[in-house]
Every structure is written in C-alpha cells, then in structure tokens.
Design a protein around this motif. Structure first.
Motif, PDB file in Angstrom:
ATOM      1  N   MET A   1       0.844  -1.175   0.000  1.00 39.39           N
ATOM      2  CA  MET A   1       0.000   0.000   0.000  1.00 39.39           C
ATOM      3  C   MET A   1       0.891   1.242   0.000  1.00 39.39           C
ATOM      4  O   MET A   1       1.813   1.350   0.798  1.00 39.39           O
ATOM      5  CB  MET A   1      -0.895  -0.031   1.241  1.00 39.39           C
ATOM      6  N   SER A   2       0.598   2.161  -0.891  1.00 42.69           N
ATOM      7  CA  SER A   2       1.417   3.367  -0.991  1.00 42.69           C
ATOM      8  C   SER A   2       0.958   4.416   0.023  1.00 42.69           C
ATOM      9  O   SER A   2      -0.179   4.419   0.466  1.00 42.69           O
ATOM     10  CB  SER A   2       1.336   3.937  -2.407  1.00 42.69           C
ATOM     11  N   VAL A   3       1.877   5.294   0.375  1.00 38.48           N
ATOM     12  CA  VAL A   3       1.576   6.371   1.316  1.00 38.48           C
ATOM     13  C   VAL A   3       1.167   7.594   0.512  1.00 38.48           C
ATOM     14  O   VAL A   3       1.816   7.953  -0.464  1.00 38.48           O
ATOM     15  CB  VAL A   3       2.806   6.673   2.207  1.00 38.48           C
ATOM     16  N   GLY A   4       0.086   8.239   0.926  1.00 38.98           N
ATOM     17  CA  GLY A   4      -0.394   9.399   0.184  1.00 38.98           C
ATOM     18  C   GLY A   4      -1.062  10.402   1.076  1.00 38.98           C
ATOM     19  O   GLY A   4      -0.861  10.431   2.301  1.00 38.98           O
ATOM     20  N   ARG A   5      -1.900  11.226   0.464  1.00 41.27           N
ATOM     21  CA  ARG A   5      -2.523  12.333   1.192  1.00 41.27           C
ATOM     22  C   ARG A   5      -3.442  11.859   2.312  1.00 41.27           C
ATOM     23  O   ARG A   5      -3.497  12.487   3.363  1.00 41.27           O
ATOM     24  CB  ARG A   5      -3.251  13.267   0.245  1.00 41.27           C
ATOM     25  N   ILE A   6      -4.153  10.750   2.130  1.00 44.23           N
ATOM     26  CA  ILE A   6      -5.033  10.269   3.198  1.00 44.23           C
ATOM     27  C   ILE A   6      -4.193   9.735   4.351  1.00 44.23           C
ATOM     28  O   ILE A   6      -4.523   9.963   5.520  1.00 44.23           O
ATOM     29  CB  ILE A   6      -6.035   9.221   2.675  1.00 44.23           C
ATOM     30  N   ASP A   7      -3.093   9.071   4.052  1.00 45.89           N
ATOM     31  CA  ASP A   7      -2.194   8.635   5.123  1.00 45.89           C
ATOM     32  C   ASP A   7      -1.655   9.840   5.893  1.00 45.89           C
ATOM     33  O   ASP A   7      -1.552   9.808   7.116  1.00 45.89           O
ATOM     34  CB  ASP A   7      -1.032   7.812   4.555  1.00 45.89           C
ATOM     35  N   ASP A   8      -1.325  10.906   5.161  1.00 47.65           N
ATOM     36  CA  ASP A   8      -0.870  12.140   5.812  1.00 47.65           C
ATOM     37  C   ASP A   8      -1.970  12.719   6.702  1.00 47.65           C
ATOM     38  O   ASP A   8      -1.708  13.171   7.820  1.00 47.65           O
ATOM     39  CB  ASP A   8      -0.445  13.189   4.775  1.00 47.65           C
ATOM     40  N   ARG A   9      -3.200  12.693   6.216  1.00 48.82           N
ATOM     41  CA  ARG A   9      -4.324  13.221   6.996  1.00 48.82           C
ATOM     42  C   ARG A   9      -4.548  12.390   8.253  1.00 48.82           C
ATOM     43  O   ARG A   9      -4.791  12.945   9.340  1.00 48.82           O
ATOM     44  CB  ARG A   9      -5.597  13.260   6.131  1.00 48.82           C
ATOM     45  N   LEU A  10      -4.466  11.066   8.130  1.00 50.11           N
ATOM     46  CA  LEU A  10      -4.588  10.196   9.303  1.00 50.11           C
ATOM     47  C   LEU A  10      -3.522  10.556  10.337  1.00 50.11           C
ATOM     48  O   LEU A  10      -3.815  10.660  11.527  1.00 50.11           O
ATOM     49  CB  LEU A  10      -4.479   8.725   8.899  1.00 50.11           C
ATOM     50  N   ALA A  11      -2.290  10.762   9.870  1.00 49.80           N
ATOM     51  CA  ALA A  11      -1.200  11.114  10.780  1.00 49.80           C
ATOM     52  C   ALA A  11      -1.480  12.457  11.469  1.00 49.80           C
ATOM     53  O   ALA A  11      -1.251  12.607  12.671  1.00 49.80           O
ATOM     54  CB  ALA A  11       0.130  11.164  10.027  1.00 49.80           C
ATOM     55  N   GLU A  12      -2.004  13.441  10.714  1.00 49.11           N
ATOM     56  CA  GLU A  12      -2.357  14.737  11.301  1.00 49.11           C
ATOM     57  C   GLU A  12      -3.387  14.580  12.411  1.00 49.11           C
ATOM     58  O   GLU A  12      -3.364  15.318  13.394  1.00 49.11           O
ATOM     59  CB  GLU A  12      -2.956  15.671  10.237  1.00 49.11           C
ATOM     60  N   LEU A  13      -4.297  13.614  12.242  1.00 51.22           N
ATOM     61  CA  LEU A  13      -5.348  13.364  13.231  1.00 51.22           C
ATOM     62  C   LEU A  13      -4.875  12.459  14.366  1.00 51.22           C
ATOM     63  O   LEU A  13      -5.637  12.174  15.287  1.00 51.22           O
ATOM     64  CB  LEU A  13      -6.570  12.725  12.552  1.00 51.22           C
ATOM     65  N   GLY A  14      -3.602  12.019  14.287  1.00 48.68           N
ATOM     66  CA  GLY A  14      -3.067  11.137  15.315  1.00 48.68           C
ATOM     67  C   GLY A  14      -3.586   9.710  15.199  1.00 48.68           C
ATOM     68  O   GLY A  14      -3.611   8.980  16.191  1.00 48.68           O
ATOM     69  N   LEU A  15      -3.997   9.320  14.001  1.00 50.11           N
ATOM     70  CA  LEU A  15      -4.557   7.989  13.783  1.00 50.11           C
ATOM     71  C   LEU A  15      -3.620   7.135  12.946  1.00 50.11           C
ATOM     72  O   LEU A  15      -2.911   7.644  12.087  1.00 50.11           O
ATOM     73  CB  LEU A  15      -5.905   8.097  13.053  1.00 50.11           C
ATOM     74  N   THR A  16      -3.674   5.860  13.191  1.00 52.07           N
ATOM     75  CA  THR A  16      -2.942   4.883  12.397  1.00 52.07           C
ATOM     76  C   THR A  16      -3.949   3.886  11.865  1.00 52.07           C
ATOM     77  O   THR A  16      -4.782   3.376  12.620  1.00 52.07           O
ATOM     78  CB  THR A  16      -1.899   4.140  13.261  1.00 52.07           C
ATOM     79  N   LEU A  17      -3.880   3.622  10.577  1.00 57.17           N
ATOM     80  CA  LEU A  17      -4.758   2.621   9.995  1.00 57.17           C
ATOM     81  C   LEU A  17      -4.358   1.255  10.557  1.00 57.17           C
ATOM     82  O   LEU A  17      -3.205   0.868  10.471  1.00 57.17           O
ATOM     83  CB  LEU A  17      -4.608   2.639   8.473  1.00 57.17           C
ATOM     84  N   PRO A  18      -5.305   0.536  11.155  1.00 55.65           N
ATOM     85  CA  PRO A  18      -4.959  -0.770  11.714  1.00 55.65           C
ATOM     86  C   PRO A  18      -4.733  -1.788  10.602  1.00 55.65           C
ATOM     87  O   PRO A  18      -5.028  -1.526   9.433  1.00 55.65           O
ATOM     88  CB  PRO A  18      -6.189  -1.134  12.546  1.00 55.65           C
TER      89      PRO A  18
END
Length: 155
Positions: A1-18
């Motif tokens: 899975m590639s890292v992109g803008r949604i991954d960046d947004r999750l990080a901004e929210l302090g979330l990690t995709l399980p």
C-alpha cells in the motif's frame, strides 16, 4: 500500500490505519462492483479485542459507543485500503450503515453512529459527507456494542 494524502491526513489526526481485519466467516472483508467498494460489517476490534461488550444504554454508555463506531469506521477503511492499495483512490464516502446493540430503552443510535460519520468527515473532508442509516438491534456478533458498514466510491 502506498503512502499518500489520506495517510498524511490520518497522521495529522493522530490515527494509524490498523491491520485490515480478517474475515471471520464465509465472506470477504471488502468487495468492489463497478466504482463502488462495499465493506463487510466491521466491529470495534482494537488489537484483536473489544474495548467494551454489551448493549448501549446498559453495559456501554453512549459516548464510549460513539468512539467505538469511529474504530469500526477505521477498521472498514483498513479493509478498503487493503483492497484498493491506497485510500487516495477513494473519491467519496457514499453511505454508512451503523448497527447499535441497544438496551430496549436506548434511542440515541444516530448519536452513536456520529462517531463513524464525524471521523470520515475529518479524514475525507467534503468527500466524507454521506448518506446514512443508524439502526438499533437486539444483539451483534461477539456481543459487540456497534457495527459499521461503508460504501465508498473510488477511481
């Protein structure tokens, strides 16, 4: 899975995709049909366990259930990401269906499912606004307090 803008947004929210939840039966965690992705119902597993069990309005309070609905949505996004390769392919959250295992006197199902809806709005912005159903039920699998399904449009 590639890292992109949604991954960046999750990080901004302090979330990690399980890690995407595995199917617990004879079904797939997510499937596509045309440009739509449908997730199976997601329960609030956190590291393979439930933070709470039981009926909302009895064993589980509404605020806890609301936070668990967000966990369910995050688990659904994990299933979507595994199938799509990247959540950046999601162009719209089309619909959320939420089930709340409810004490007979509990009528706050919409507020509980707001946990999922609000999280999706925070992650996807305007594209996270969606149609929704919030349904009270007698019992959910494994005595989960809440379960959420997602319908996502993708490219």
């Amino acid at each position: 899975m590639s890292v992109g803008r949604i991954d960046d947004r999750l990080a901004e929210l302090g979330l990690t995709l399980p890690k995407a939840p595995a199917a617990a039966g004879a079904y797939l965690p997510a499937v596509t049909s045309g440009s739509l992705l449908y997730t199976a119902g997601q329960v609030p597993f956190v590291d393979g366990a439930f933070p709470a069990h039981g009926k909302v309005g009895a064993e589980v309070d509404a605020e806890t259930a609301k936070s668990l609905a967000a966990v369910c949505a995050l688990n659904g996004l994990a299933a979507a990401a595994e199938l799509l390769g990247s959540l950046d392919r999601v162009t719209r959250v089309v619909k959320v269906v939420g089930f709340v295992a409810s004490d007979p006197s509990f009528t706050g199902q919409p507020g509980v499912i707001n946990g999922a809806s609000e999280l999706l709005g925070e992650i996807f912005g305007e594209a996270g606004q969606h149609a929704r159903s919030a349904v009270g039920v007698a019992v959910l699998p494994l005595d989960a307090p809440v379960e959420v399904e997602l319908v996502l449009e993708f490219v």
